[in-house]
Design a protein around this motif. Sequence first.
Motif, PDB file in Angstrom:
ATOM      1  N   SER A   1       0.197   5.408   1.019  1.00  0.00           N
ATOM      2  CA  SER A   1      -0.757   6.381   1.559  1.00  0.00           C
ATOM      3  C   SER A   1      -0.067   7.711   1.811  1.00  0.00           C
ATOM      4  O   SER A   1       1.139   7.784   2.010  1.00  0.00           O
ATOM      5  N   ARG A   2      -0.880   8.755   1.782  1.00  0.00           N
ATOM      6  CA  ARG A   2      -0.385  10.111   2.044  1.00  0.00           C
ATOM      7  C   ARG A   2      -0.725  10.466   3.486  1.00  0.00           C
ATOM      8  O   ARG A   2      -1.817  10.178   3.957  1.00  0.00           O
ATOM      9  N   THR A   3       0.229  11.078   4.178  1.00  0.00           N
ATOM     10  CA  THR A   3       0.008  11.551   5.543  1.00  0.00           C
ATOM     11  C   THR A   3       0.273  13.051   5.582  1.00  0.00           C
ATOM     12  O   THR A   3       0.676  13.639   4.581  1.00  0.00           O
TER      13      THR A   3
ATOM     14  N   SER B   1       0.835  -1.203   0.000  1.00  0.00           N
ATOM     15  CA  SER B   1       0.000   0.000   0.000  1.00  0.00           C
ATOM     16  C   SER B   1       0.865   1.247   0.000  1.00  0.00           C
ATOM     17  O   SER B   1       2.028   1.232   0.402  1.00  0.00           O
TER      18      SER B   1
END
Length: 92
Positions: free
Chosen positions: A64-66, A62
Amino acid sequence: MERREEFAPFGWLGPVGEGGNQEPAGKFVPRKFFGKYLQARLAKAEEGALGRLVRISDEAVSLSRTSTGLVVKLLNGFEIHSDHVVLALGNL
């Protein structure tokens, strides 16, 4: 973008008849030559990285953007936090 001259020190490309190498017919280097070229470039980068470059062999499951950047989660559960990610998907 890499220039043709970048390949010369590694011996991957050369004029027709020089060392048996052939100039590629199109604009792209054959996959087998490009793979060897990338391996050599990575090995050279590792030599001068002084622990700043770590090679990880795993599968990304995966992305994902944080609030602080991007996180790539690996199959082994490890997470890589980064400002930039390159998706090198290969031949789909």
